[in-house]
Enzyme design. Structure first.
Site, PDB file in Angstrom:
ATOM      1  N   CYS A   1       0.829  -1.206   0.000  1.00  0.00           N
ATOM      2  CA  CYS A   1       0.000   0.000   0.000  1.00  0.00           C
ATOM      3  C   CYS A   1       0.869   1.264   0.000  1.00  0.00           C
ATOM      4  CB  CYS A   1      -0.978  -0.032   1.165  1.00  0.00           C
ATOM      5  SG  CYS A   1      -2.400   1.063   0.947  1.00  0.00           S
TER       6      CYS A   1
ATOM      7  N   HIS B   1      -3.738  -5.485   1.326  1.00  0.00           N
ATOM      8  CA  HIS B   1      -3.388  -5.835   2.701  1.00  0.00           C
ATOM      9  C   HIS B   1      -3.907  -7.232   3.018  1.00  0.00           C
ATOM     10  CE1 HIS B   1      -1.955  -1.909   4.076  1.00  0.00           C
ATOM     11  NE2 HIS B   1      -2.989  -1.354   3.475  1.00  0.00           N
TER      12      HIS B   1
END
Length: 479
Positions: free
Chosen positions: A327, A424
């Protein structure tokens, strides 16, 4: 409502254990936290976000995630300001003083969410935030006694004996509360006791005598708490298995977010997970450097450079070391990060670490979605969630890390040493983790999801043996 004498006294874990315990007794249980502060967020099925501690509690209670389980989530972006999430959606960004003036305005939303859960459950277990003894924060409070008064719920107070001074913490809390707030507390729990609990019987009696609250149990130290995802970055610990084949280094950036990505790696016996703090160099013998998620990518990139980690990382790649960015960490690895609308501060563009031939533009709506996909290199299934602003494009995206729903995600450098992804939670997939670590020369031996489930069951057994759960239920029924 489970309140604590301070932060990190174990409220989240106690609530998670009680959720699993009462579900096993046939009750439908819902966890609830009026206000949370954490950059460790979870994505709900309806595309909102809540604190990950409430996600763990919902898992323990065997119920789907709902934005109403944590109607106010504060996600710190600077030392004095935070993004405010209300019922799963971004409400705005406020400095601490501004939020202090406006938090009472959020109470109707908090009560609305509580009423929704209350209407669906036999039992709602509510977690407080910090401590009700912070009387300077009492005005307009929605996290502790302010909520308890508004919703008319009874309170049980948790003290942490491992810190020392637990008698003073509990009795001191009684002293500074207003008379009506003292009366709202019906009992107390002593958490994290090491040794023979019988030795604290006089201490329990002293607290009960001075406060008038019922002693509901002394909870011995629970060794398996480390197998449950940590809510607070302060609770982050490395692995450090002796004789591990792989060393994975993680620079702990200032606004680290969604760091439960590290938990599956931390549990692996063949992985030495090294958390690199400010002022320390990235270890020269690391096999993999993992750049974690960030709540403030541009600010954390500056923090990364201030530690000299950019120089260490380039040297690591030059030696043939691997790098993966998740991310915000993925965004940092590119050539540039452009923030045309000033989402993270002053509008403009900054130079990235340049290890991936990609560019990121911050903007648009925040992407919040639960995701299933496939690891391109191994074909292993992955699942997790996306929670980010911005779009990343460039030549290295032609070598994606993942395929998700007919689309690609992530990027890989031409030499294969550096990669990144927006997903994630991918290390929680046992097949992917085994394939990824295997490519580095390591072996995976942990069934991660099964281990978390077993830890929740063990926690419920642990609490059942030491907490007067019948008294807890009687207190709840008295509402």
């Amino acid at each position: 409502m489970i309140q604590g004498t301070g932060s990190n006294v174990g409220k989240s874990v106690v609530v998670a254990g009680l959720c699993r315990l009462f579900v096993r007794r046939g009750l439908k249980v819902m966890p609830f936290k009026p206000q949370n502060m954490s950059n460790n967020a979870a994505v709900t099925e309806d595309g909102g976000e809540i604190g990950r501690a409430q996600a763990l509690q919902a898992r323990a209670a065997c119920v789907p995630l709902s934005v109403h389980m944590n109607p106010v989530l504060l996600k710190p972006e600077t030392d004095t300001g935070a993004q405010v999430i209300v019922q799963g959606r971004r409400h705005g960004t406020m400095r601490a003083e501004e939020y202090g003036r406006h938090k009472a305005e959020l109470l109707p939303k908090v009560l609305e969410s509580f009423a929704i859960l209350e209407g669906e459950a036999d039992l709602v277990l509510i977690e407080g935030a910090g401590s009700p003894a912070e009387t300077n924060l009492r005005s307009g409070d929605i996290a502790n006694m302010g909520f308890a008064d508004a919703a008319d719920v009874p309170v049980v107070l948790v003290g942490d004996i491992d810190r020392g001074g637990v008698i003073a913490s509990l009795v001191g809390t009684h002293t500074v509360l207003e008379p009506g707030e003292r009366d709202r507390i019906k009992g107390f729990l002593i958490n994290r006791f090491r040794g023979d609990v019988a030795l604290f019987s006089e201490g329990e009696a002293e607290i009960a005598l001075r406060t008038g609250w019922a002693a509901l149990g002394v909870i011995p130290w629970f060794d398996r708490a480390g197998e449950l995802p940590a809510e607070d970055a302060l609770g982050l610990e490395g692995g450090g298995a002796s004789g591990a084949a792989l060393k994975v280094a993680v620079p702990v950036i200032g606004r680290i977010a969604n760091f439960d990505d590290l938990d599956p790696l931390r549990m692996e016996p063949d992985v030495d997970l090294v958390l690199v703090r400010a002022g320390e160099p990235l270890p020269g013998d690391a096999d993999l450097v993992l750049l974690p998620g960030s709540k403030s990518t541009i600010g954390d990139l500056a923090y990364f450079r201030a530690q000299g980690w950019d120089i260490d990382l380039i040297a690591h790649v030059r030696r043939g070391g691997r790098v993966i960015g998740l991310c915000g960490g993925y965004q940092m690895l590119g050539r540039t990060i452009d923030d045309p609308d000033g989402i993270e501060g002053a509008a403009g563009s900054v130079e990235g670490l340049g290890l991936l031939d990609v560019e990121t533009v911050l903007g648009g709506d925040k992407r919040l979605t639960l995701t299933h996909g496939t690891h391109v290199a191994s074909g292993a299934s992955v699942e997790g969630y996306e929670i980010h602003l911005g779009r990343t494009t460039g030549p290295d995206c032609a070598r994606p890390l993942l395929e998700i729903g007919g689309e690609t995600d992530g990027a890989t450098s031409a030499d294969g040493l550096v990669c990144g992804t927006y997903l994630h939670g991918l290390f929680g997939a046992d097949g992917f983790r085994a394939a990824y670590l295997g490519a580095l020369g390591g072996v995976s031996s942990v069934a991660y999801e099964a281990r978390v489930e077993a830890a929740l069951d063990a926690l419920a057994d642990h609490l059942a043996a030491c907490v007067d759960t019948d008294a807890l239920l009687a207190i709840a029924r008295a509402r």
